[in-house]
Write an enzyme that holds these catalytic residues in place. Sequence first.
Site, PDB file in Angstrom:
ATOM      1  N   LYS A   1       0.838  -1.209   0.000  1.00 24.61           N
ATOM      2  CA  LYS A   1       0.000   0.000   0.000  1.00 24.61           C
ATOM      3  C   LYS A   1       0.870   1.255   0.000  1.00 24.61           C
ATOM      4  CE  LYS A   1      -3.915   2.132   2.440  1.00 24.61           C
ATOM      5  NZ  LYS A   1      -4.883   2.024   3.551  1.00 24.61           N
TER       6      LYS A   1
ATOM      7  N   SER B   1      -9.930   2.152   2.681  1.00 22.24           N
ATOM      8  CA  SER B   1      -9.056   2.897   1.796  1.00 22.24           C
ATOM      9  C   SER B   1      -8.047   2.035   1.049  1.00 22.24           C
ATOM     10  CB  SER B   1      -8.286   3.929   2.635  1.00 22.24           C
ATOM     11  OG  SER B   1      -7.416   3.287   3.571  1.00 22.24           O
TER      12      SER B   1
ATOM     13  N   SER C   1     -10.410  -0.253   6.932  1.00 18.04           N
ATOM     14  CA  SER C   1      -9.825  -0.116   5.600  1.00 18.04           C
ATOM     15  C   SER C   1      -9.082  -1.330   5.081  1.00 18.04           C
ATOM     16  CB  SER C   1      -8.887   1.098   5.571  1.00 18.04           C
ATOM     17  OG  SER C   1      -9.621   2.296   5.600  1.00 18.04           O
TER      18      SER C   1
END
Length: 499
Positions: free
Chosen positions: A81, A156, A180
């Site tokens: 990420k 997210s 998330s």
Amino acid sequence: MGAELLRMSASELGAAIRTGETTSAAATEAYLDRIVEVDGEVHAFLHVDREAALEQARAVDARLAEGAEPGPLAGVPVAHKDVFTTKDMPTTAASKILEGWRPPYDATVTTRLREAGLVILGKTNMDEFAMGSSTENSAYGTTRNPWDLSRIPGGSSGGSSAAVAAYEAPLATGTDTGGSIRQPAAVCGLVGAKPTYGGSSRYGLIAFASSLDTPGPFARNVLDAAMLHEAFSGHDPRDSTSVDAPVPPVVEAARRADIEGLRVGVVKELDGEGYQPGVLRRFHETVELLEGLGAKVAEVSCPSFGAALAAYYLIAPSECSSNLARFDAMRYGLRVGDDGTRSAEEVMALTRAEGFGPEVKRRIILGTYALSSGYYDAYYGSAQQVRTLVKRDFDAAFGSVDVLVSPTTPTTAFPIGERADDPMAMYLADLCTIPSNLAGNAALSVPCGLAPEDGLPVGLQIMAPALADDRTYRVGAAVEAALARQNGSDLLSGSAFAV
């Protein structure tokens, strides 16, 4: 051979690399080719460096040839990420304010991935600064759900979930501040875990809300998630909130699919009105499945959970307004209007106005207001009191049961754009996941079937006390094994991007 490598689980691939059945270079090349093939449609990645990834893979192969034992995931590719700092790749947190920034240091999670011999393919898309539930808030475009490209992949960490679901990576990292990891895992048909707060290091993680942010794994099965969880977790003296305790035995638990006599509590407040009928149907069927496997199921009430969403959306924006004050155009990142005629304050205002997206600005404004003189006690202070009540409800519940369960999300993946102009509707995607973030306990989402209305994945959320992460993996493994026996196939075989 490429498709065969893509179909292997991370644990199988790691074993094949160690025994010489294949090489890390071959596996990495297969995944890099897959990214070229499908990422134009999915848009899971923000940055991929083919040569750097192959160089990492060849280095692992060389160590293995010399007789080294680098670990069970050595040579296995992973998607990372873009909120974790990486000194050899840009780190943007999907924001224009950090476009092109190359950090001078690696996050602890990044370092531990490298030490475990994992091959970092690249950095994945996300909601800007991890603020969102759909990955529509990225400054670099929306990621799409591999099950249905017209739908969101969650957020997210939507780039990470989409990458694993589209077979662009066997594993991925994410962060979970209000759901998330678990919410994207649920809507993409994956396993995703939020470790105990402090169980995985936040050093080098670009902060959104420091008392909530938690790094965790994505995978296509429970064992793979546990192996990645174990690889990057553990005490870190550079993170003052890091827990100085052994990593719970998550891998051992993931290999154990026996839940005979385990006490399972169904959270009354997370099972009712406003949920998609197909989600509730699959959830209730899975609860019956747990009973059939020998678990003792009982309903549990956690009254404060009804106020958790409101409390979270005061605490998280308050912390974000403080953390994002560091992006001031003075030291690094974007700088707008610095033509020699403007003051530092004017340059700062112009830079923040242009560099931050609408959702980030909304949360900074909310947080600044909640912390302002005359309102602090009424808003932020009250929200922290609710947080204490949520933790007390968890403590009381875990006095009578071993784990709690609920749907991971109230609905399956919703269409892109459907909630973009309705922040409240967007925030409700995290209704079930937020309580665990406020309390800091462990939680995991595991696939539990497809909703009959739309054929999209549904997730079961399993919650356990702090530092009892292994319980979530034990239950998740039991559900996974039972559903595999029942259905006879891998859930992701129904995805449009199955290999």
